[in-house]
Design a protein around this motif. Structure first.
Motif, PDB file in Angstrom:
ATOM      1  N   LEU A  71      -0.242  -4.710  -3.380  1.00  0.00           N
ATOM      2  CA  LEU A  71       0.816  -3.700  -3.503  1.00  0.00           C
ATOM      3  C   LEU A  71       0.406  -2.585  -4.455  1.00  0.00           C
ATOM      4  CD1 LEU A  71       4.011  -5.935  -3.566  1.00  0.00           C
ATOM      5  CD2 LEU A  71       3.172  -4.488  -1.714  1.00  0.00           C
ATOM      6  N   GLU A  72      -0.330  -2.908  -5.507  1.00  0.00           N
ATOM      7  CA  GLU A  72      -0.817  -1.870  -6.426  1.00  0.00           C
ATOM      8  C   GLU A  72      -1.798  -0.943  -5.719  1.00  0.00           C
ATOM      9  OE1 GLU A  72      -2.466  -3.846  -9.791  1.00  0.00           O
ATOM     10  OE2 GLU A  72      -0.522  -4.562 -10.510  1.00  0.00           O
ATOM     11  N   ILE A  73      -2.693  -1.525  -4.905  1.00  0.00           N
ATOM     12  CA  ILE A  73      -3.669  -0.712  -4.174  1.00  0.00           C
ATOM     13  C   ILE A  73      -2.960   0.184  -3.165  1.00  0.00           C
ATOM     14  CG2 ILE A  73      -5.582  -0.827  -2.532  1.00  0.00           C
ATOM     15  CD1 ILE A  73      -6.494  -3.366  -3.973  1.00  0.00           C
ATOM     16  N   ILE A  74      -2.000  -0.383  -2.451  1.00  0.00           N
ATOM     17  CA  ILE A  74      -1.267   0.402  -1.452  1.00  0.00           C
ATOM     18  C   ILE A  74      -0.464   1.513  -2.128  1.00  0.00           C
ATOM     19  CG2 ILE A  74       0.594   0.287   0.257  1.00  0.00           C
ATOM     20  CD1 ILE A  74      -0.436  -2.561   0.901  1.00  0.00           C
ATOM     21  N   ILE A  79      -5.200  -3.772   4.197  1.00  0.00           N
ATOM     22  CA  ILE A  79      -5.231  -4.392   2.869  1.00  0.00           C
ATOM     23  C   ILE A  79      -4.527  -5.743   2.878  1.00  0.00           C
ATOM     24  CG2 ILE A  79      -4.394  -4.151   0.489  1.00  0.00           C
ATOM     25  CD1 ILE A  79      -6.861  -2.514   1.064  1.00  0.00           C
ATOM     26  N   CYS A  80      -3.369  -5.827   3.540  1.00  0.00           N
ATOM     27  CA  CYS A  80      -2.647  -7.104   3.589  1.00  0.00           C
ATOM     28  C   CYS A  80      -3.433  -8.162   4.343  1.00  0.00           C
ATOM     29  CB  CYS A  80      -1.270  -6.908   4.213  1.00  0.00           C
ATOM     30  SG  CYS A  80      -0.139  -6.023   3.130  1.00  0.00           S
ATOM     31  N   LEU A  81      -4.080  -7.781   5.437  1.00  0.00           N
ATOM     32  CA  LEU A  81      -4.919  -8.740   6.162  1.00  0.00           C
ATOM     33  C   LEU A  81      -6.084  -9.216   5.305  1.00  0.00           C
ATOM     34  CD1 LEU A  81      -5.061  -7.294   9.784  1.00  0.00           C
ATOM     35  CD2 LEU A  81      -3.953  -9.386   9.014  1.00  0.00           C
ATOM     36  N   PHE A  82      -6.668  -8.286   4.573  1.00  0.00           N
ATOM     37  CA  PHE A  82      -7.787  -8.656   3.703  1.00  0.00           C
ATOM     38  C   PHE A  82      -7.343  -9.673   2.658  1.00  0.00           C
ATOM     39  CE2 PHE A  82     -10.112  -7.912  -0.281  1.00  0.00           C
ATOM     40  CZ  PHE A  82     -11.389  -8.279   0.139  1.00  0.00           C
ATOM     41  N   TYR A  83      -6.197  -9.438   2.036  1.00  0.00           N
ATOM     42  CA  TYR A  83      -5.739 -10.354   0.992  1.00  0.00           C
ATOM     43  C   TYR A  83      -5.183 -11.657   1.554  1.00  0.00           C
ATOM     44  CZ  TYR A  83      -6.652  -7.426  -3.005  1.00  0.00           C
ATOM     45  OH  TYR A  83      -7.284  -6.700  -3.979  1.00  0.00           O
ATOM     46  N   LEU A  84      -4.725 -11.662   2.795  1.00  0.00           N
ATOM     47  CA  LEU A  84      -4.276 -12.911   3.410  1.00  0.00           C
ATOM     48  C   LEU A  84      -5.446 -13.781   3.842  1.00  0.00           C
ATOM     49  CD1 LEU A  84      -1.230 -11.733   5.543  1.00  0.00           C
ATOM     50  CD2 LEU A  84      -1.189 -13.141   3.480  1.00  0.00           C
ATOM     51  N   VAL A 135       0.742   3.044   6.930  1.00  0.00           N
ATOM     52  CA  VAL A 135       0.954   1.764   7.605  1.00  0.00           C
ATOM     53  C   VAL A 135      -0.377   1.123   7.986  1.00  0.00           C
ATOM     54  CG1 VAL A 135       1.856   0.727   9.736  1.00  0.00           C
ATOM     55  CG2 VAL A 135       3.273   2.300   8.427  1.00  0.00           C
ATOM     56  N   GLY A 136      -1.303   1.915   8.508  1.00  0.00           N
ATOM     57  CA  GLY A 136      -2.621   1.380   8.860  1.00  0.00           C
ATOM     58  C   GLY A 136      -3.362   0.826   7.650  1.00  0.00           C
ATOM     59  N   PHE A 137      -3.357   1.581   6.573  1.00  0.00           N
ATOM     60  CA  PHE A 137      -4.028   1.118   5.353  1.00  0.00           C
ATOM     61  C   PHE A 137      -3.354  -0.136   4.809  1.00  0.00           C
ATOM     62  CE2 PHE A 137      -4.798   1.266   0.745  1.00  0.00           C
ATOM     63  CZ  PHE A 137      -6.176   1.308   0.742  1.00  0.00           C
ATOM     64  N   SER A 138      -2.028  -0.176   4.855  1.00  0.00           N
ATOM     65  CA  SER A 138      -1.298  -1.351   4.367  1.00  0.00           C
ATOM     66  C   SER A 138      -1.626  -2.585   5.182  1.00  0.00           C
ATOM     67  CB  SER A 138       0.206  -1.101   4.417  1.00  0.00           C
ATOM     68  OG  SER A 138       0.544   0.005   3.630  1.00  0.00           O
ATOM     69  N   ILE A 139      -1.718  -2.435   6.496  1.00  0.00           N
ATOM     70  CA  ILE A 139      -2.068  -3.573   7.350  1.00  0.00           C
ATOM     71  C   ILE A 139      -3.461  -4.080   7.028  1.00  0.00           C
ATOM     72  CG2 ILE A 139      -2.591  -4.214   9.745  1.00  0.00           C
ATOM     73  CD1 ILE A 139      -0.240  -2.412  10.575  1.00  0.00           C
TER      74      ILE A 139
END
Length: 137
Positions: free
Chosen positions: A5-8, A54-59, A48-52
């Protein structure tokens, strides 16, 4: 997930200003609704693309359960700081010499005064302020 969330959030802030300046570069200070909507849509799609991503990477990334062992000791770290500082000073001396040569030969292809001021500022910060900060650490 807090780190994601900080990165996003940082990406959102930086990209917002990029889109804002892009809008002003395209339209000036005049209002253009179509261009504004295009810039807003591009902003949200990129966010939205960047968030997806980053979230996939951290998951997918597995959490590290083992405590981290230090890879380098203090001597190696000190040598690394000395080498990095030496390379930084050397690069700025080269920049300073190059800018001085451009000023002396009166080649105004680029604003050489700004390069010269930048080099002096960077050398001042590196030689005066950086040791004071390192001593405080």
């Amino acid at each position: 997930m807090k780190k994601a969330l900080e990165i996003i959030g940082s990406f959102a802030g930086i990209y917002f200003f990029i889109q804002l300046f892009s809008y002003f570069k395209t339209n000036g200070l005049a209002w253009n609704a179509n261009s504004f909507v295009d810039h807003i849509l591009l902003y949200f799609v990129a966010l939205v693309g960047f968030s997806i991503i980053i979230c996939l990477f951290y998951l997918i990334k597995k959490p590290n359960k083992q405590p981290e062992e230090p890879i380098t000791d203090e001597r190696t770290e000190k040598m690394h700081f000395k080498f990095t500082g030496f390379m930084f000073i050397l690069s700025y001396f080269i920049l300073l010499i190059g800018a001085g040569y451009l000023v002396i030969t009166n080649q105004n292809t680029i604003p050489t005064q700004y390069i010269l001021y930048y080099a002096f500022g960077a050398l001042f910060i590196n030689m005066i302020v950086a040791p004071l900060v390192i001593k405080k650490l």
